[in-house]
Design a protein around this motif. Sequence first.
Motif: not given
Length: 290
Positions: A51-60, A22-29
Amino acid sequence: MSLKTMFSDFKQLTKVGLSVSVVFTSITGYLLGAETIQTSVVLLLAIGGYLMVGASNAFNQVIEKDIDALMQRTKNRPLPSGRMSTTVALIIAAIFTIAGIAILYSINPKCALFGAISIFLYTSAYTPLKAVTPLAVFVGAIPGAIPFMLGWVAATGNFGIEAGFLFMIQFFWQFPHFWAIGWLQYEEYNKAGLHMLPMDKKDKGAVVQIIFYTCVMILMSVAPVLKVTGKLYIYPITAIIIFLLGCLMLFYAFKLYKSEQNTDARKLMLASVFYITIVPIIYVVDKFLH
């Protein structure tokens, strides 16, 4: 518990592999949208995105603790296996949410807004809906499509047609990708009561939808060649390369339609991962050739 196990559990809870992609895709954007590249912004985007993706996965994983315990693939995760308490996981998720949104806010308020929307939709809509309806994949595709666009918004401070198209490419990509996984894990998901295939059936109808969304994804990916997407433009040769990469996914989708075999679903899934890794790189290379 050893430090190594704790670190491994932390990585599983926050899904480091997924977070890095996800970080990789954000950086290309970001590279696509930036007039001048600021290393500090790239760094903030990388940390905030992780942190955003990590939070989502932890809540999930907190919400799906009991469901995860039923499936072979997930029963050894930190929560269902009992190696980590729900409280610890929630603390990690909360810290990641606050820190992630704060870091994205330091880039610009719009980044923070999209980060917050992403976490909210993933945890409050997509995760509970998986046990209710196959439409969960549509809801999940929204937070899943934010990273590419988030990079552009970080670079420009604007959400316009360019960011919209980056969002659409990743949005439509999710369907063939997740339905290929849904096909592979169908029995497991079924046992756990999760609805991850369209119409809840492992049949040719599901593959027809995979083919349809792959075609839409290809159209979105090559559309910038028509100069209809603002500042986002690609050369005709670039459009041809992207079109051929999309055809690789289509090829495996048609093979799956004919065979209905897991081996072809796996190839489609791998082709989709290849596509979403390579296409942003091609976009960036094309931009710097202009």
